[in-house]
Scaffold this active site. Structure first.
Site, PDB file in Angstrom:
ATOM      1  N   GLY A  11      44.028 -23.586   3.160  1.00 36.88           N
ATOM      2  CA  GLY A  11      44.003 -22.131   2.994  1.00 36.88           C
ATOM      3  C   GLY A  11      43.994 -21.775   1.515  1.00 36.88           C
ATOM      4  N   THR A 125      50.180 -23.576  -1.658  1.00 41.69           N
ATOM      5  CA  THR A 125      50.211 -22.880  -0.376  1.00 41.69           C
ATOM      6  C   THR A 125      51.013 -21.600  -0.515  1.00 41.69           C
ATOM      7  OG1 THR A 125      50.848 -22.898   1.967  1.00 41.69           O
ATOM      8  CG2 THR A 125      52.228 -24.205   0.465  1.00 41.69           C
ATOM      9  N   ASP A 127      52.591 -20.538   1.818  1.00 41.20           N
ATOM     10  CA  ASP A 127      53.754 -20.741   2.703  1.00 41.20           C
ATOM     11  C   ASP A 127      54.974 -21.258   1.960  1.00 41.20           C
ATOM     12  OD1 ASP A 127      51.829 -22.023   5.568  1.00 41.20           O
ATOM     13  OD2 ASP A 127      51.877 -20.091   4.549  1.00 41.20           O
ATOM     14  N   GLY A 170      52.861 -18.109   7.879  1.00 41.67           N
ATOM     15  CA  GLY A 170      53.882 -19.150   7.763  1.00 41.67           C
ATOM     16  C   GLY A 170      53.984 -19.813   9.115  1.00 41.67           C
TER      17      GLY A 170
HETATM   18  O1  F6P Z   1      48.521 -22.538   5.192  1.00 37.27           O
HETATM   19  C1  F6P Z   1      48.429 -21.242   4.732  1.00 37.27           C
HETATM   20  C2  F6P Z   1      48.034 -20.324   5.845  1.00 37.27           C
HETATM   21  O2  F6P Z   1      47.811 -19.070   5.294  1.00 37.27           O
HETATM   22  C3  F6P Z   1      49.075 -20.218   6.959  1.00 37.27           C
HETATM   23  O3  F6P Z   1      50.159 -19.407   6.597  1.00 37.27           O
HETATM   24  C4  F6P Z   1      48.246 -19.640   8.060  1.00 37.27           C
HETATM   25  O4  F6P Z   1      48.804 -19.887   9.336  1.00 37.27           O
HETATM   26  C5  F6P Z   1      46.939 -20.417   7.896  1.00 37.27           C
HETATM   27  O5  F6P Z   1      46.836 -20.741   6.511  1.00 37.27           O
HETATM   28  C6  F6P Z   1      45.723 -19.636   8.342  1.00 37.27           C
HETATM   29  O6  F6P Z   1      44.637 -20.551   8.297  1.00 37.27           O
HETATM   30  P1  F6P Z   1      43.105 -20.042   8.277  1.00 37.27           P
HETATM   31  O7  F6P Z   1      42.914 -19.277   7.002  1.00 37.27           O
HETATM   32  O8  F6P Z   1      42.337 -21.308   8.335  1.00 37.27           O
HETATM   33  O9  F6P Z   1      42.954 -19.160   9.485  1.00 37.27           O
END
Ligand code: F6P
Length: 347
Positions: A11, A125, A127, A170
């Site tokens: 992400g 991240t 998170d 998160g």
């Molecule tokens: O890992 C960071 C994050 O933003 C998480 O908090 C979230 O669940 C995930 O990525 C969302 O992933 P994507 O952008 O692939 O939908």
């Protein structure tokens, strides 16, 4: 002239461009050539890259996202994928690779080092749940978005005497819900680390209203653990290449399901708000621009000093290097004491 590569995986997070800029500036000033791989690990898998010059990275630390693009490509799930990446790095004449990402991206970096590739990690991240580093860039920017959203939701919830359940990113950890919720004055914060029941939520809502309050904001981490809710939320949930549930793509998001149940059980008008990718987009805070810069600079120092299989990390005020093994073993989760402090202000 030695050549290094850099990639950004997983992400995106505000601060990634500060890492790219810092690695590139330090590398070029120290006599290295730099290439940037496109779209995370897909770049080395496909030899998809662009040269990076000082002009390419000038001022990019002020921008969110990543100029290289990102993906959740996982070479370890492709037959012989790790060896393909290692061979491609060698065929491109790269001395080393700097990989900035979360536990998944750094997990691949760690596996590559175990088969002889020269990789240095930079934790990333929103998170903030990567072990072996005190903070990850992206987190400060993201919790300010959460706070701003909650600040706005107070006025509309109060105007309509409503409960609003706010879904915060998160998926495995509650740092964003906890700190964003504390800063934004959420009246209840629900995180994956502390399981809860629907009855507890209903009792909270009824008690808050019985004490004369006319609205309530509930900060809910997308990965929050409530057995009664999970069976509804996670059935047929799509997963990414690392097996994570894509919370923003489930048929009925957890905040929506919880909001419906609160209204049914308490009679209080309830709405839900899903902050989604607004928490990741936009330009970095000053803290994240500086942290990304410091980590990227350290990562290039580690390349020059041959510290492979490690990542740059924040320890107190200092930037240090720690083994990737320590970072990718298990996630850094909200500890009970930290949650209990926030709990003192619930209600
Ligand atoms: O890992 C960071 C994050 O933003 C998480 O908090 C979230 O669940 C995930 O990525 C969302 O992933 P994507 O952008 O692939 O939908």
């Amino acid at each position: 002239m030695r050549k290094i590569g850099i990639l950004t995986g997983g992400g995106d997070a505000p601060g990634l461009n500060a890492v790219i800029r810092a690695v590139t500036v330090k590398a070029i000033k120290d006599g290295y050539e730099v290439i940037g791989f496109k779209y995370g690990w897909a770049g080395p898998m496909k030899k998809d890259y662009v040269p990076l010059t000082l002009a390419d990275v000038e001022d990019i630390h002020r921008q969110g996202g990543t100029i290289l693009g990102s993906s959740r490509t996982n070479p370890a799930e492709v037959e012989n994928g790790l060896q393909v990446v290692k061979d491609n790095l060698e065929q491109l004449g790269l001395y080393a690779l700097v990989a900035s990402g979360g536990e998944d991206t750094l997990g691949v970096a760690n596996k590559l080092c175990k088969i002889g590739a020269r990789v240095v990690g930079v934790p990333k991240t929103i998170d903030n749940d990567i072990s072996a580093t005190d903070y990850t860039f992206g987190f400060d920017t993201a919790i300010n978005r959460v706070m701003e959203a909650l600040d706005r939701l107070h006025t509309t919830a109060k105007s309509h005497q409503r409960v609003i359940v706010v879904e915060i990113m998160g998926r495995h950890s509650g740092w964003m819900a906890l700190y964003g919720g504390m800063a934004g004055g959420a009246h209840l914060i629900l995180v994956p680390e502390v399981e809860f029941s629907l009855r507890q939520v209903y009792d909270f809502v009824n008690k808050r209203y019985s004490e004369g309050n006319t609205y309530a904001l509930i900060a809910l981490a997308e990965g929050a653990k409530c057995p009664e809710l999970i069976k509804e939320v996670e059935k047929e949930a799509p997963r990414d290449a690392f097996g994570h549930i894509l919370a923003t793509k489930v048929k009925r998001p957890i905040a929506q399901v919880l909001a419906e149940k609160i209204e049914e059980a308490t009679g209080k008008e309830t709405r839900h708000a899903i902050l989604g990718h607004m928490q990741r987009g936009g330009d970095p805070s000053a803290f994240d621009r500086v942290l990304g810069t410091r980590l990227g600079f350290k990562a290039m120092e580690m390349v020059e000093q041959g510290e492979f299989g490690k990542m740059a990390a924040l320890s107190g005020e200092e930037i240090v290097s720690v083994p990737l093994e320590e970072a990718v073993g298990e996630l850094k989760l909200v500890d009970r004491a930290r949650y209990e402090l926030a709990k003192a202000f619930f209600g």
